[in-house]
Design a protein around this motif. Structure first.
Motif, mmCIF file in Angstrom:
data_model
loop_
_atom_site.group_PDB
_atom_site.id
_atom_site.type_symbol
_atom_site.label_atom_id
_atom_site.label_comp_id
_atom_site.label_asym_id
_atom_site.label_seq_id
_atom_site.Cartn_x
_atom_site.Cartn_y
_atom_site.Cartn_z
ATOM 1 N N LEU A 118 1.209 -0.909 -0.220
ATOM 2 C CA LEU A 118 -0.068 -0.024 -0.241
ATOM 3 C C LEU A 118 0.543 1.772 0.069
ATOM 4 C CD1 LEU A 118 -2.640 1.284 0.829
ATOM 5 C CD2 LEU A 118 -2.354 1.258 3.257
ATOM 6 N N ILE A 119 1.901 1.107 0.866
ATOM 7 C CA ILE A 119 2.798 2.334 0.917
ATOM 8 C C ILE A 119 3.237 2.252 -0.641
ATOM 9 C CG2 ILE A 119 4.886 3.245 2.448
ATOM 10 C CD1 ILE A 119 3.880 2.149 4.595
ATOM 11 N N ASP A 120 4.111 1.247 -1.117
ATOM 12 C CA ASP A 120 4.388 1.843 -2.310
ATOM 13 C C ASP A 120 4.090 2.088 -3.622
ATOM 14 O OD1 ASP A 120 6.745 0.844 -1.284
ATOM 15 O OD2 ASP A 120 6.672 -1.434 -1.755
ATOM 16 N N GLU A 121 2.828 1.326 -3.589
ATOM 17 C CA GLU A 121 1.408 1.721 -4.372
ATOM 18 C C GLU A 121 1.696 3.715 -4.096
ATOM 19 O OE1 GLU A 121 -1.358 -0.807 -4.018
ATOM 20 O OE2 GLU A 121 -0.410 -1.980 -4.882
ATOM 21 N N HIS A 122 1.515 3.485 -3.273
ATOM 22 C CA HIS A 122 1.275 6.061 -3.182
ATOM 23 C C HIS A 122 2.028 6.199 -2.311
ATOM 24 C CE1 HIS A 122 -2.953 3.450 -2.214
ATOM 25 N NE2 HIS A 122 -2.970 4.757 -2.776
ATOM 26 N N ARG A 123 3.547 6.167 -2.823
ATOM 27 C CA ARG A 123 4.035 6.409 -2.772
ATOM 28 C C ARG A 123 4.932 8.142 -2.815
ATOM 29 N NH1 ARG A 123 7.140 6.773 1.468
ATOM 30 N NH2 ARG A 123 7.654 4.321 1.400
ATOM 31 N N SER A 124 4.984 7.780 -4.952
ATOM 32 C CA SER A 124 4.520 9.288 -5.156
ATOM 33 C C SER A 124 3.375 10.127 -4.818
ATOM 34 C CB SER A 124 4.124 9.334 -6.880
ATOM 35 O OG SER A 124 2.890 8.777 -6.593
ATOM 36 N N LEU A 125 2.234 9.547 -4.257
ATOM 37 C CA LEU A 125 1.847 10.417 -3.656
ATOM 38 C C LEU A 125 1.666 10.884 -2.102
ATOM 39 C CD1 LEU A 125 -1.619 11.537 -3.869
ATOM 40 C CD2 LEU A 125 -2.262 10.049 -2.315
ATOM 41 N N LEU A 126 2.768 10.489 -1.741
ATOM 42 C CA LEU A 126 2.922 10.361 -0.361
ATOM 43 C C LEU A 126 4.699 11.568 -0.341
ATOM 44 C CD1 LEU A 126 2.993 7.160 1.348
ATOM 45 C CD2 LEU A 126 1.190 8.859 2.098
ATOM 46 N N ASP A 127 4.931 11.182 -1.382
ATOM 47 C CA ASP A 127 6.309 12.176 -1.871
ATOM 48 C C ASP A 127 5.700 14.077 -2.098
ATOM 49 O OD1 ASP A 127 7.847 10.324 -0.974
ATOM 50 O OD2 ASP A 127 8.491 9.693 -2.481
ATOM 51 N N SER A 128 4.800 14.483 -2.550
ATOM 52 C CA SER A 128 4.586 14.669 -3.725
ATOM 53 C C SER A 128 4.008 15.513 -2.451
ATOM 54 C CB SER A 128 3.045 14.615 -4.962
ATOM 55 O OG SER A 128 2.465 15.788 -5.090
ATOM 56 N N CYS A 129 2.660 15.123 -1.710
ATOM 57 C CA CYS A 129 1.879 16.081 -0.688
ATOM 58 C C CYS A 129 3.616 16.449 0.699
ATOM 59 C CB CYS A 129 0.572 15.400 -0.660
ATOM 60 S SG CYS A 129 -0.327 14.963 -1.465
ATOM 61 N N ALA A 130 4.263 15.550 0.440
ATOM 62 C CA ALA A 130 5.071 16.458 1.792
ATOM 63 C C ALA A 130 5.661 17.491 1.742
ATOM 64 C CB ALA A 130 5.972 14.737 2.021
ATOM 65 N N SER A 131 6.086 17.933 0.292
ATOM 66 C CA SER A 131 7.049 18.924 -0.277
ATOM 67 C C SER A 131 5.600 20.544 -0.541
ATOM 68 C CB SER A 131 7.653 18.444 -1.528
ATOM 69 O OG SER A 131 7.066 18.258 -2.442
ATOM 70 N N ASN A 132 4.489 19.568 -1.381
ATOM 71 C CA ASN A 132 3.734 20.671 -2.073
ATOM 72 C C ASN A 132 2.097 20.547 -1.099
ATOM 73 O OD1 ASN A 132 5.052 21.812 -3.511
ATOM 74 N ND2 ASN A 132 4.983 19.892 -4.785
ATOM 75 N N ALA A 133 1.383 21.462 -1.039
ATOM 76 C CA ALA A 133 -0.128 22.016 -0.541
ATOM 77 C C ALA A 133 -0.954 20.400 -1.653
ATOM 78 C CB ALA A 133 -0.807 22.780 -0.403
ATOM 79 N N PRO A 134 -1.376 19.885 -0.934
ATOM 80 C CA PRO A 134 -2.505 18.337 -1.478
ATOM 81 C C PRO A 134 -3.600 18.976 -1.940
ATOM 82 C CG PRO A 134 -2.512 18.061 0.770
ATOM 83 C CD PRO A 134 -1.775 19.418 0.533
ATOM 84 N N THR A 135 -4.272 18.838 -3.318
ATOM 85 C CA THR A 135 -5.005 18.819 -3.704
ATOM 86 C C THR A 135 -5.992 18.711 -3.513
ATOM 87 O OG1 THR A 135 -5.520 17.431 -5.897
ATOM 88 C CG2 THR A 135 -4.054 19.818 -6.608
ATOM 89 N N PRO A 136 -7.700 19.201 -3.844
ATOM 90 C CA PRO A 136 -8.656 18.394 -3.455
ATOM 91 C C PRO A 136 -9.004 16.922 -3.392
ATOM 92 C CG PRO A 136 -8.870 20.413 -3.877
ATOM 93 C CD PRO A 136 -8.126 20.400 -4.438
ATOM 94 N N ILE A 137 -8.207 16.822 -4.598
ATOM 95 C CA ILE A 137 -7.942 15.120 -5.343
ATOM 96 C C ILE A 137 -7.533 14.269 -4.335
ATOM 97 C CG2 ILE A 137 -7.834 13.484 -7.085
ATOM 98 C CD1 ILE A 137 -9.519 15.712 -8.960
ATOM 99 N N GLU A 138 -6.149 15.194 -4.425
ATOM 100 C CA GLU A 138 -5.303 14.693 -3.442
ATOM 101 C C GLU A 138 -5.808 14.003 -2.086
ATOM 102 O OE1 GLU A 138 -0.973 15.354 -5.430
ATOM 103 O OE2 GLU A 138 -1.635 17.216 -4.637
#
Length: 65
Positions: free
Chosen positions: A19-39
């Motif tokens: 689960l973590i591996d599948e969402h790694r890019s989302l987690l990394d992206s949201c760690a450095s940028n504010a997440p969008t409503p979809i994120e």
């Protein structure tokens, strides 16, 4: 811990890692940028799935004890 319980908990752990591996890019992206409503929705679903996996493991352990 029984062998059966150890195997069940190991399967849950593997699923959590996947689960973590599948969402790694989302987690990394949201760690450095504010997440969008979809994120945010995707993160909420991820968090729910992660929590459920932990809960399943703990229930199995509690039942064994």
């Amino acid at each position: 811990m029984s062998d059966k319980l150890r195997k069940q908990v190991d399967v849950e752990r593997q699923q959590l890692n996947r689960l973590i591996d599948e969402h790694r890019s989302l987690l990394d992206s949201c760690a450095s940028n504010a997440p969008t409503p979809i994120e945010l929705s995707a993160l909420a679903t991820f968090l729910h799935s992660f929590y459920s996996g932990i809960e399943n493991s703990l229930k199995r352990i509690a039942t064994e004890i």
